[in-house]
Design an enzyme around this catalytic site. Structure first.
Site: not given
Length: 160
Positions: A59, A87
């Site tokens: 990401e 996360c």
């Protein structure tokens, strides 16, 4: 509640394909895309071990590339699509980038079964009063706010 939108499912499948390809290429099993106006402007895979960079999650890699591609540090109007639930670090990056939405395929339980257990990090931020595995503390310093005062006084600053 999982999305049932066909376009999101197609893009999530693309993120999963990126993750699968990353494993074949020696990277981690994570892939991500940043979309704007229904098209991918950047992709990313997990490069943590290859780049010796614990922040090189898929990401983060996709967000960095999208910012360069779009010529700015804000991703308003964009969607972050990930092969797995981001996360807390990656969610923080998505918030700082100001993406409109985050969509993911696998969840944290799937990741844990695959050997990537970040549930403790999710839990830590949900219950910050619990003991942290790393000591985090503030140091008493009289000049601690000087950089912020200088920033606010700077006429040509670029707010973010």
């Amino acid at each position: 509640m999982p999305s049932t939108e066909p376009a999101e499912a197609r893009w999530a499948a693309e993120a999963v394909a990126l993750a699968t390809g990353s494993v074949s290429d020696g990277g981690g099993p994570f892939g991500a895309l940043v979309l704007r106006a229904g098209r991918a402007v950047a992709t990313g895979t997990n490069l943590v071990t290859g780049e010796l960079d614990p922040t090189a999650h898929a990401e983060i890699t996709a967000i960095r590339r999208a910012c360069r591609e779009l010529g700015g540090f804000r991703l308003d109007g964009c969607v972050l699509v990930s092969s797995c639930e981001p996360c807390p670090m990656c969610l923080g990056a998505a918030l700082w980038a100001r993406v409109d939405r985050v969509v993911y395929a696998a969840d944290r339980e799937d990741a844990a079964r695959g050997g990537f257990d970040d549930r403790a990090f999710h839990d830590l931020f949900r219950h910050p009063e619990q003991p942290w595995p790393t000591d985090v503390r503030q140091v008493a310093l009289a000049e601690r706010a000087v950089p912020f005062e200088r920033w606010l006084a700077k006429a040509d600053r670029v707010d973010y």
